[in-house]
Design an enzyme around this catalytic site. Structure first.
Site, mmCIF file in Angstrom:
data_model
loop_
_atom_site.group_PDB
_atom_site.id
_atom_site.type_symbol
_atom_site.label_atom_id
_atom_site.label_comp_id
_atom_site.label_asym_id
_atom_site.label_seq_id
_atom_site.Cartn_x
_atom_site.Cartn_y
_atom_site.Cartn_z
ATOM 1 N N TYR A 25 -0.074 -27.113 79.608
ATOM 2 C CA TYR A 25 0.999 -26.537 80.433
ATOM 3 C C TYR A 25 2.188 -26.133 79.573
ATOM 4 O O TYR A 25 2.917 -25.204 79.904
ATOM 5 C CB TYR A 25 1.404 -27.532 81.530
ATOM 6 N N LYS B 238 9.560 -25.210 84.361
ATOM 7 C CA LYS B 238 9.569 -25.808 85.697
ATOM 8 C C LYS B 238 10.594 -26.943 85.777
ATOM 9 O O LYS B 238 11.213 -27.152 86.829
ATOM 10 C CB LYS B 238 8.181 -26.320 86.065
#
Length: 268
Positions: A157, A164
């Site tokens: 990720y 995020k």
């Protein structure tokens, strides 16, 4: 779904990619709850996907719009207001990173991709809100989408997790800024779902299986799960909720590695 829960409410969804996207799950649930929706698409190629989806929820309001078009944003929202009226909700479902940089180590992230990822995945939410403010109704609800990778390190990720995390922090600061105007700002942190965006993450099938084995509900979530959470955060049921990151992930964030003796799924 109570088809009167959002009756009379209208809003804009930015970032629907196809019928498997989280934003579409929310759009469909909003429609089932009586809401009226306008959509954006980024290009003519994406328009071909969005028009049929808009038709499914009885919407004739589709607009070409790029979140990086900062000069054109004020005119876009002015036109939207003229055509569609002021809005009760705004849903931001936009994220981007070079998928090649989601492999390997985060330390190897390039400056250009870091800045572009942060701009599109985080800053675009703030920019959208700033331009939408003159056209928001009282008690408006603003919503974005996050992921557990903002809180814990998730393999592959990388820079998206950092973006995020910044997005979730933005939600809290925006909630304070706009609370005085009676405008709420929240995020949904959804568990893994088979979406177009998720297809760019290596070993995603492994992540799905791991989440299924280790979440308290012992299953992965669905678009309907995310859609229901979206309806809650848009509706008056959540009138006292702002600055929150609502986890819709089967409870994985609560317990984590529940099944320490889970089968070996590394070869899935």
């Amino acid at each position: 779904m109570n088809n009167n829960l959002l009756k009379g409410k209208k809003g804009l969804i930015v970032g629907v990619a196809n019928e498997r996207s989280l934003a579409w799950g929310i759009a469909n649930s909003v429609f089932q709850a009586g809401g009226t929706i306008a959509f954006t698409y980024q290009s003519e190629a994406l328009k071909k996907r969005i028009i049929p989806l808009a038709n499914k929820v009885n919407s004739n309001f589709t607009y070409e719009f790029d979140v990086q078009d900062y000069k054109g944003a004020p005119d876009f929202f002015k036109k939207l207001s003229i055509d569609f009226g002021n809005i009760d909700f705004l849903i931001h479902a936009v994220a981007f990173s070079d998928k090649e940089e989601l492999n390997g180590d985060y330390v190897d992230t390039t400056k250009d991709n870091f800045l572009k990822t942060m701009e599109i995945s985080c800053f675009s939410f703030t920019s959208l809100i700033k331009n939408a403010l003159p056209y928001l109704n009282n008690n408006a609800s603003l919503l974005t989408l996050s992921y557990f990778g903002a809180e814990k390190v998730i393999p592959h990720y990388n820079v998206m997790g950092v973006a995020k995390a910044a997005l979730e922090s933005s939600v809290k600061y925006l909630a304070v800024d706009l609370g005085k105007r009676n405008i709420r700002v929240n995020a949904i942190s959804a568990g893994p779902v088979r979406t177009l965006a998720a297809s760019g993450i290596s070993d995603f099938r492994y992540i799905l299986k791991w989440n299924e084995y280790n979440s308290p509900l012992e299953r992965n979530i669905t678009l309907d799960d995310v859609g229901g959470a979206g309806v809650y955060l848009i509706s008056d049921l959540s009138s006292g909720t702002t600055g929150e990151i609502l986890h819709v992930d089967g409870g994985y964030n609560v317990i984590g590695m529940k099944n320490v003796n889970a089968p070996d799924i590394s070869k899935v």
